[in-house]
Design a protein around this motif. Structure first.
Motif, PDB file in Angstrom:
ATOM      1  N   TYR A 261      -3.649  -1.784  -9.346  1.00  0.00           N
ATOM      2  CA  TYR A 261      -4.270  -0.672 -10.043  1.00  0.00           C
ATOM      3  C   TYR A 261      -5.286   0.069  -9.186  1.00  0.00           C
ATOM      4  CZ  TYR A 261      -2.320  -1.081 -14.722  1.00  0.00           C
ATOM      5  OH  TYR A 261      -1.478  -1.042 -15.801  1.00  0.00           O
ATOM      6  N   ASP A 262      -5.481  -0.357  -7.943  1.00  0.00           N
ATOM      7  CA  ASP A 262      -6.293   0.450  -7.027  1.00  0.00           C
ATOM      8  C   ASP A 262      -5.534   1.683  -6.539  1.00  0.00           C
ATOM      9  OD1 ASP A 262      -4.485  -0.629  -5.207  1.00  0.00           O
ATOM     10  OD2 ASP A 262      -5.949  -1.888  -4.193  1.00  0.00           O
ATOM     11  N   GLY A 263      -4.266   1.813  -6.971  1.00  0.00           N
ATOM     12  CA  GLY A 263      -3.461   2.979  -6.620  1.00  0.00           C
ATOM     13  C   GLY A 263      -2.634   2.807  -5.367  1.00  0.00           C
ATOM     14  N   PHE A 264      -2.643   1.601  -4.765  1.00  0.00           N
ATOM     15  CA  PHE A 264      -1.942   1.360  -3.505  1.00  0.00           C
ATOM     16  C   PHE A 264      -0.713   0.491  -3.723  1.00  0.00           C
ATOM     17  CE2 PHE A 264      -6.300   1.384  -1.153  1.00  0.00           C
ATOM     18  CZ  PHE A 264      -6.339   2.767  -1.237  1.00  0.00           C
ATOM     19  N   ILE A 265       0.286   0.698  -2.859  1.00  0.00           N
ATOM     20  CA  ILE A 265       1.301  -0.314  -2.599  1.00  0.00           C
ATOM     21  C   ILE A 265       0.778  -1.121  -1.417  1.00  0.00           C
ATOM     22  CG2 ILE A 265       3.696  -0.785  -1.994  1.00  0.00           C
ATOM     23  CD1 ILE A 265       3.403   0.592  -4.659  1.00  0.00           C
ATOM     24  N   HIS A 266       0.680  -2.433  -1.594  1.00  0.00           N
ATOM     25  CA  HIS A 266       0.166  -3.301  -0.540  1.00  0.00           C
ATOM     26  C   HIS A 266       1.311  -4.041   0.141  1.00  0.00           C
ATOM     27  CE1 HIS A 266      -4.173  -3.025  -1.594  1.00  0.00           C
ATOM     28  NE2 HIS A 266      -3.700  -2.785  -2.801  1.00  0.00           N
ATOM     29  N   ALA A 267       1.265  -4.115   1.464  1.00  0.00           N
ATOM     30  CA  ALA A 267       2.180  -4.928   2.255  1.00  0.00           C
ATOM     31  C   ALA A 267       1.348  -5.993   2.952  1.00  0.00           C
ATOM     32  CB  ALA A 267       2.931  -4.083   3.273  1.00  0.00           C
ATOM     33  N   VAL A 268       1.685  -7.274   2.720  1.00  0.00           N
ATOM     34  CA  VAL A 268       0.905  -8.402   3.239  1.00  0.00           C
ATOM     35  C   VAL A 268       1.817  -9.279   4.080  1.00  0.00           C
ATOM     36  CG1 VAL A 268      -0.518 -10.392   2.602  1.00  0.00           C
ATOM     37  CG2 VAL A 268      -0.587  -8.318   1.206  1.00  0.00           C
ATOM     38  N   ASN A 269       1.354  -9.652   5.260  1.00  0.00           N
ATOM     39  CA  ASN A 269       2.115 -10.542   6.132  1.00  0.00           C
ATOM     40  C   ASN A 269       2.199 -11.940   5.538  1.00  0.00           C
ATOM     41  OD1 ASN A 269       2.636  -8.714   8.394  1.00  0.00           O
ATOM     42  ND2 ASN A 269       0.417  -8.786   8.736  1.00  0.00           N
ATOM     43  N   PRO A 270       3.173 -12.765   5.980  1.00  0.00           N
ATOM     44  CA  PRO A 270       3.310 -14.123   5.434  1.00  0.00           C
ATOM     45  C   PRO A 270       2.112 -15.031   5.707  1.00  0.00           C
ATOM     46  CG  PRO A 270       5.341 -13.445   6.527  1.00  0.00           C
ATOM     47  CD  PRO A 270       4.314 -12.410   6.859  1.00  0.00           C
ATOM     48  N   ASP A 271       1.208 -14.635   6.623  1.00  0.00           N
ATOM     49  CA  ASP A 271       0.010 -15.438   6.869  1.00  0.00           C
ATOM     50  C   ASP A 271      -1.190 -14.954   6.055  1.00  0.00           C
ATOM     51  OD1 ASP A 271      -0.629 -13.072   8.112  1.00  0.00           O
ATOM     52  OD2 ASP A 271      -0.992 -13.947  10.093  1.00  0.00           O
ATOM     53  N   GLY A 272      -0.982 -13.972   5.177  1.00  0.00           N
ATOM     54  CA  GLY A 272      -2.040 -13.500   4.298  1.00  0.00           C
ATOM     55  C   GLY A 272      -2.837 -12.330   4.829  1.00  0.00           C
ATOM     56  N   THR A 273      -2.518 -11.832   6.008  1.00  0.00           N
ATOM     57  CA  THR A 273      -3.227 -10.672   6.549  1.00  0.00           C
ATOM     58  C   THR A 273      -2.561  -9.377   6.081  1.00  0.00           C
ATOM     59  OG1 THR A 273      -1.894 -10.725   8.575  1.00  0.00           O
ATOM     60  CG2 THR A 273      -3.987 -11.942   8.581  1.00  0.00           C
ATOM     61  N   GLU A 274      -3.366  -8.327   6.020  1.00  0.00           N
ATOM     62  CA  GLU A 274      -2.836  -7.043   5.569  1.00  0.00           C
ATOM     63  C   GLU A 274      -1.931  -6.434   6.637  1.00  0.00           C
ATOM     64  OE1 GLU A 274      -4.975  -2.915   5.281  1.00  0.00           O
ATOM     65  OE2 GLU A 274      -5.340  -4.006   3.404  1.00  0.00           O
ATOM     66  N   LYS A 275      -0.766  -5.945   6.208  1.00  0.00           N
ATOM     67  CA  LYS A 275       0.140  -5.250   7.106  1.00  0.00           C
ATOM     68  C   LYS A 275      -0.089  -3.744   7.011  1.00  0.00           C
ATOM     69  CE  LYS A 275       5.038  -5.235   8.427  1.00  0.00           C
ATOM     70  NZ  LYS A 275       6.363  -5.838   8.124  1.00  0.00           N
ATOM     71  N   TRP A 276      -0.071  -3.215   5.799  1.00  0.00           N
ATOM     72  CA  TRP A 276      -0.415  -1.815   5.558  1.00  0.00           C
ATOM     73  C   TRP A 276      -0.612  -1.598   4.071  1.00  0.00           C
ATOM     74  CZ3 TRP A 276       3.289  -0.070   2.312  1.00  0.00           C
ATOM     75  CH2 TRP A 276       4.618  -0.447   2.498  1.00  0.00           C
ATOM     76  N   THR A 277      -1.198  -0.447   3.742  1.00  0.00           N
ATOM     77  CA  THR A 277      -1.268   0.010   2.357  1.00  0.00           C
ATOM     78  C   THR A 277      -0.709   1.422   2.301  1.00  0.00           C
ATOM     79  OG1 THR A 277      -3.524   0.847   2.633  1.00  0.00           O
ATOM     80  CG2 THR A 277      -3.279  -1.388   1.765  1.00  0.00           C
ATOM     81  N   SER A 322       4.935   4.283   6.423  1.00  0.00           N
ATOM     82  CA  SER A 322       4.942   5.749   6.360  1.00  0.00           C
ATOM     83  C   SER A 322       5.934   6.216   5.300  1.00  0.00           C
ATOM     84  CB  SER A 322       5.311   6.341   7.720  1.00  0.00           C
ATOM     85  OG  SER A 322       6.607   5.918   8.122  1.00  0.00           O
ATOM     86  N   ALA A 323       5.693   7.401   4.767  1.00  0.00           N
ATOM     87  CA  ALA A 323       6.576   7.954   3.741  1.00  0.00           C
ATOM     88  C   ALA A 323       7.879   8.418   4.383  1.00  0.00           C
ATOM     89  CB  ALA A 323       5.896   9.106   3.023  1.00  0.00           C
ATOM     90  N   ARG A 324       9.001   8.008   3.828  1.00  0.00           N
ATOM     91  CA  ARG A 324      10.322   8.452   4.294  1.00  0.00           C
ATOM     92  C   ARG A 324      10.710   9.734   3.574  1.00  0.00           C
ATOM     93  NH1 ARG A 324      14.736   5.796   6.709  1.00  0.00           N
ATOM     94  NH2 ARG A 324      16.792   6.565   6.089  1.00  0.00           N
ATOM     95  N   TRP A 325      10.617   9.710   2.251  1.00  0.00           N
ATOM     96  CA  TRP A 325      10.824  10.896   1.441  1.00  0.00           C
ATOM     97  C   TRP A 325      10.248  10.645   0.054  1.00  0.00           C
ATOM     98  CZ3 TRP A 325      13.536   9.445  -2.799  1.00  0.00           C
ATOM     99  CH2 TRP A 325      14.515   8.465  -2.661  1.00  0.00           C
ATOM    100  N   SER A 326      10.110  11.706  -0.707  1.00  0.00           N
ATOM    101  CA  SER A 326       9.689  11.573  -2.096  1.00  0.00           C
ATOM    102  C   SER A 326      10.324  12.693  -2.902  1.00  0.00           C
ATOM    103  CB  SER A 326       8.163  11.619  -2.227  1.00  0.00           C
ATOM    104  OG  SER A 326       7.660  12.910  -1.949  1.00  0.00           O
TER     105      SER A 326
END
Length: 483
Positions: A261-277, A322-326
């Motif tokens: 609900y912070d408005g992000f799609i979160h991507a997290v690596n398998p070790d728990g570190t952030e990959k991207w938002t 990165s955005a591919r399309w919308s």
């Protein structure tokens, strides 16, 4: 040479045309009521869809109607259908109603095999299907049933306390069942509780299981994604900026994706570190809608939501964030979607099912590329959860837990706790296979030093694990019994 250049130009032109076609609506199918469920897709491409108009629909891959089944109780009362259907290995469609607590089994030709009434309440969660074809359902009366697929008879029943489970069970290769009722619980293949994970906040999503056996679960108001081992021990956690109601999903490289609900799609690596938002400032306008991303075969992530300008947009997100399309859609969609093998994103919108062209040729090759896992929505993964894994013990100053002493021991093992404040303490003993043997204590403990003793006189020599949970944080100690 000229021929090769011509072929290259044709290939480039076709690729550009295909890319330009992504995001376009290829067909729609309308029902007589709202569609709340996620479609299931059979091996022959048939699409199965439940509607609030009391019908289960089977569609051809082009969106035309194959057949429909009218869901009625034994007393011919109409059943409102909100939940996702699941497909057995023989093509049988299993689905539940939200009014009277019925489970239905319908053949892939539309004929009824059987129906059974399981509760005085409702069944709010989709069915799951285990390794031997058993069907797992969870009712609003906080009951878990294992059901025989041949006739709907009950294999076993388990009753739990806590909140309702509306996300559905998840099952690993051993037949162990994971359900949530405010807390995540592991139930053995025979119907006995083995452990529960408590995070101090109601858990609304279903767990997912990664290829290495790690469990992932999102909390709700605590804003946290948890990684757990097979004993419910926390391996790590990742905190988002706001509540998380939807289930996480997995990419083929093990990346975990979820919406907050912070408005992000979160991507997290398998070790728990952030990959991207991915930040499009999605708006939380509709209560606790359990929106879940979906990962395609080419690792492209799809998600739809209401953005800051109050338009409904569907996004395709590249693996690097990165955005591919919308594209802008005409109305809000309930984004628990799937992708057909012929590159159609199938997503409900009101009383319609939209088929949207995408570049992904089906789902990602991962255990949980979408809500409910596979094309058939079984919630089953052919992986057993890992019994013991590394621990994250990041709570200095609040309490400490000693190693087991003496170690090796015979027959009594001791473990000391030092609490800097009053806390809830639960201590369980497990064998080397991850089966819980006994609970040493479970309750509120006062500030200060505590010593717990396990008398293992009735147990054989071997390796055991003592799991200590203090205010929802798990730590595990290894003990060797030598007789």
């Amino acid at each position: 040479m000229k021929k090769n250049i011509t072929l290259l130009l044709i290939f480039i032109t076709m690729s550009l045309l295909q890319a330009a076609d992504e995001g376009s609506i290829k067909w729609t199918f309308s029902t007589g009521g709202e569609i709340y469920s996620l479609p299931a897709i059979g091996g022959d491409g048939t699409i199965y869809l439940a509607s609030y108009d009391k019908y289960l629909y089977a569609l051809n891959s082009d969106g035309s109607l194959k057949w429909k089944y009218h869901a009625l109780t034994d007393n011919n009362w109409e059943c409102f259908l909100r939940n996702t259907p699941a497909l057995g290995s023989d093509g049988t469609v299993y689905f539940v109603d939200n009014s009277y607590g019925y489970l239905f089994a319908v053949g892939n030709d539309g004929t009824e095999k059987w129906k059974a009434d399981f509760t005085d309440g409702r069944i709010a969660a989709p069915p799951a299907i285990g390794p031997n074809g058993e069907i797992i359902i969870v009712t609003t009366m906080r009951e878990v049933f294992s059901v025989n697929p041949a006739d709907g008879s009950i294999n076993w029943k388990y009753t739990f306390s806590g909140g309702e489970d509306e996300a559905g069970a998840v099952i690993d290769a051993s037949g162990a069942v994971f359900v949530r009722g405010g807390r995540l619980k592991k139930i053995s293949p025979s119907g006995n509780e083995e452990w529960e994970f408590e995070n101090g906040s109601n858990i609304y999503s279903s767990a997912i299981i990664a290829g290495d056996g790690t469990l992932y679960i999102t909390g709700s108001s605590d804003k946290t994604l948890y990684a757990l081992d097979g004993n419910g021990n926390e391996l790590w956690n990742f905190t988002a900026g706001d509540k998380i109601y939807g289930s996480p999903v997995l990419g083929p490289d093990g990346t975990i994706y979820f919406y907050s609900y912070d408005g992000f799609i979160h991507a997290v690596n398998p070790d728990g570190t952030e990959k991207w938002t991915f930040d499009e400032q999605f708006q939380s306008l509709f209560g606790d809608i359990k929106a879940t991303p979906i990962v395609g075969a080419d690792s492209v992530v799809y998600f739809s939501g209401v953005t800051s300008d109050f338009s409904t947009r569907l996004f395709a997100i590249n693996p690097d964030g990165s955005a591919r399309w919308s594209v802008t859609l005409s109305d809000v969609v309930r984004f628990q979607a799937t992708i057909s093998r012929d590159s159609l994103l199938l997503v409900p919108q009101g009383n319609k099912l939209l088929a949207i062209k995408v570049g992904s040729a089906g789902l990602a090759d991962s255990p949980f590329p979408k809500f409910r896992g596979d094309y058939a929505n079984t919630g089953y993964v052919n992986v057993s959860v890992t019994a013991i894994g590394p621990r994250k013990e990041n709570i200095p100053g609040k309490f400490s837990v000693s190693e087991v002493y003496p170690n090796p021991f015979n027959p009594r093992a001791r473990i000391r706790l030092n609490l800097k404040r009053s806390a809830r303490v639960r201590v369980d003993v497990y064998n080397a296979t991850g089966r819980r043997l006994l609970r040493l204590t479970d309750g509120q403990k006062n500030t200060g030093r505590q010593e717990l003793i396990w008398d293992a006189s009735s147990y054989g020599s071997g390796v055991y694990f003592i799991d200590v949970m203090i205010d929802g944080v798990h730590m595990t100690r290894k003990a060797l019994l030598v007789k």
